[in-house]
Design an enzyme around this catalytic site. Structure first.
Site, PDB file in Angstrom:
ATOM      1  CB  ALA A  14      41.776  -1.160  -0.189  1.00 35.42           C
ATOM      2  NE  ARG A  25      37.951   5.227 -12.178  1.00 39.70           N
ATOM      3  CZ  ARG A  25      38.634   4.761 -10.920  1.00 39.70           C
ATOM      4  NH1 ARG A  25      39.892   4.826 -10.844  1.00 39.70           N
ATOM      5  NH2 ARG A  25      37.750   4.468  -9.955  1.00 39.70           N
ATOM      6  CB  CYS A  48      38.720   0.335   8.977  1.00 36.80           C
ATOM      7  SG  CYS A  48      40.299   0.332   8.142  1.00 36.80           S
ATOM      8  NE  ARG A  75      32.210   0.416 -12.002  1.00 39.56           N
ATOM      9  CZ  ARG A  75      32.486   1.383 -11.111  1.00 39.56           C
ATOM     10  NH1 ARG A  75      33.705   1.612 -10.391  1.00 39.56           N
ATOM     11  NH2 ARG A  75      31.490   1.952 -10.366  1.00 39.56           N
ATOM     12  CB  VAL A  85      47.651 -16.557  -6.545  1.00 38.69           C
ATOM     13  CG1 VAL A  85      49.358 -16.853  -7.108  1.00 38.69           C
ATOM     14  CG2 VAL A  85      46.786 -15.816  -7.536  1.00 38.69           C
ATOM     15  CG  ASP A 293      46.977  -4.026   5.065  1.00 34.18           C
ATOM     16  OD1 ASP A 293      47.226  -2.515   4.730  1.00 34.18           O
ATOM     17  OD2 ASP A 293      45.962  -4.394   5.627  1.00 34.18           O
ATOM     18  CD1 TRP A 444      46.016  31.215  22.377  1.00 36.91           C
ATOM     19  CD2 TRP A 444      47.477  30.465  21.379  1.00 36.91           C
ATOM     20  NE1 TRP A 444      46.912  32.248  22.072  1.00 36.91           N
ATOM     21  CE2 TRP A 444      47.759  31.628  21.263  1.00 36.91           C
ATOM     22  CE3 TRP A 444      48.134  29.641  20.355  1.00 36.91           C
ATOM     23  CZ2 TRP A 444      48.967  32.274  20.811  1.00 36.91           C
ATOM     24  CZ3 TRP A 444      49.330  30.158  19.728  1.00 36.91           C
ATOM     25  CH2 TRP A 444      49.610  31.508  19.991  1.00 36.91           C
ATOM     26  NE  ARG A 452      51.567  30.015  23.788  1.00 34.66           N
ATOM     27  CZ  ARG A 452      50.469  30.935  24.174  1.00 34.66           C
ATOM     28  NH1 ARG A 452      50.359  31.976  23.584  1.00 34.66           N
ATOM     29  NH2 ARG A 452      49.706  30.650  25.076  1.00 34.66           N
TER      30      ARG A 452
END
Length: 465
Positions: A14, A25, A48, A75, A85, A293, A444, A452
């Protein structure tokens, strides 16, 4: 014509690939060369989703992959899978990459960089004990881990499974194994499951898990994974008992994978995660970035750093890094510690601080707990819900919220997450204009009922002071 700068990314999930994609981009191939190393075979995937893949709820692994290496290549991002690595040379601005493809030759080669992005993720905690590396013992962190676990489930007769640890991964894997027809025992060292909740809320989770047929043993300190004559796991031992097992899942959480970075002399925090500034630049290094992470992030409630391994944060980190490497400007201000999970039909959520966490940073607080329902009580399908809320003494500032309930409970935590981010008081929360109709909420909302009650408790404490 000036040579293109080179951006090297360590880690293809990610944070790393979001950083690479965002930078691409903003910069053309002639301006920025992007080289990414991933030691596994997958990129840009949802870890996940692994418990739901294992449980048969979703297909995998392809369904859990957002962008394949081939997509990234198309891309303009040079992705090298099965490449790890193994060394970072900061002075020479280069990394040493090793071919780890089982069919490869194990070749090593140095690659220079102008900007380095460290997105090495986290690794499952594996306690140092006899039998922990035996066949049949599985961590769950990557798609490769998920595939290995499914191969075990499909090739071995698994009737009894033991999950060590009752955090998010532990309870989600317990659910997955129940759905596969296994007898499941969860062993938790703490007082209650879900140490991310206060013990009184964790007790609700334990009661629900027991009701779902999951044998949940708390106060259980595991000492050994016992193997049979064939070397495979056959039981898990604690200090007081022994639990038969054909399969063992490690649900002890994860630790930042920063060994490589630490060897290079990069700074880490109290949880072992890399320390960055708001731009996700590693502290003290202008061209070294880190996200996902493997980093610690600022907790906006406590003011201290925390390690919170979530894909939501990792993707945001990557966007910030990519923008900054690409010549734009972005920051990641911090988090409030929001997380949500489920085990079967039980939804579990928290945001902000627990009682122990608030006390540890010197905050004085009032804590209240309320019982409510997910819909108007008279509307069909209404389910019970428990909400706990912490508010700072004197100021009434919201410090944290925990929710345990059935359908409609978990995502209500987002109300509190927004309130924490803008530093609202619990009294201010009571005036929030939330959506209402009997199929969705009582008049509520449960979160506002808790707010509250918390506001009233704060006022009472002030009048009695």
């Amino acid at each position: 014509m000036a040579a293109a700068r080179r951006m090297v990314v360590i880690g293809g999930d990610a944070a790393g690939m979001s950083a690479a994609s965002q930078a691409r981009r903003l910069k053309s191939r002639s301006e920025l060369e992007i080289l990414a190393f991933e030691r596994g075979q997958f990129t840009s995937y949802s870890a996940c989703g692994i418990p739901y893949w294992v449980g048969g709820v979703v297909d995998g692994p392809d369904k859990l992959v957002a962008r394949t290496p081939e997509t990234h290549q198309g891309r303009g991002i040079d992705v090298r899978t099965h490449t790890e690595v193994v060394e970072i040379d900061l002075a020479g601005q280069r990394v040493l990459a090793r071919d780890v493809d089982p069919r490869g030759a194990g070749d090593e080669r140095w690659h220079g960089f102008d900007d380095l992005v460290i997105a090495t993720g986290a690794q499952p905690r594996r306690p140092d004990m006899p039998g922990i590396d035996a066949p049949g013992v599985h961590g769950v962190q990557t798609l490769d881990h998920g595939r290995a676990l499914l191969e075990t489930l499909e090739s071995t007769r698994v009737e009894r499974a033991v999950v060590i640890g009752a955090g998010y991964i532990g309870v989600e894997m317990a659910e997955a194994l129940i759905q596969r027809g296994c007898q499941v025992t969860v062993l938790e060292r703490g007082e209650q499951p879900m140490s991310t909740l206060d013990p009184d809320m964790g007790r609700l989770v334990r009661d629900a898990m027991t009701g779902l047929g999951i044998d949940t043993v708390t106060g259980a300190e595991v000492t050994e994974v016992i193997t049979g004559e064939d070397g495979r796991v056959r039981a898990v031992a604690t200090k007081v008992s022994e639990y038969p097992a054909d399969l063992v899942i490690l649900g002890l959480g994860v630790a930042p994978e920063t060994g490589l970075a630490q060897q290079a002399g990069l700074p880490v925090g109290p949880y072992g995660g890399l320390l960055t500034d708001l731009a996700m630049r590693v502290r003290g290094h202008d061209n070294i970035w880190a996200g996902g992470d493997c980093v610690e992030v600022l907790d906006l409630v406590s003011g201290r750093t925390r390690h919170i391994p979530l894909g939501t944060h990792a993707n945001k980190h990557g966007q910030v890094i990519g923008a900054n490497v690409g010549g734009d400007y972005a920051t990641f201000p911090g988090v409030v510690g929001t997380a949500v999970s489920k085990v079967c039909d039980l939804e579990i959520a928290r945001t902000g601080l627990l009682e122990a966490e608030a006390a540890a940073v010197g905050l004085k607080f009032e804590a209240v707990t309320i019982e409510s329902t997910s819909r108007a009580g008279y509307y069909p399908g209404s389910r019970p819900m428990t909400v706990k809320m912490l508010a700072e003494q004197r100021t009434g500032r919201l410090l944290g919220t925990q929710i345990v309930g059935r359908e409609g409970a978990g995502k209500r935590v987002d109300i509190a997450a927004v309130a924490l981010t803008v530093r609202m008081t619990v009294e201010q929360m009571t005036a929030l204009d939330l959506g209402y109709a009997p199929p969705f909420s009582p008049v509520w909302d449960p979160v506002l009922v808790a707010a509250r009650k918390a506001a009233g408790t704060v006022k009472s404490s002030l009048s009695g002071a």
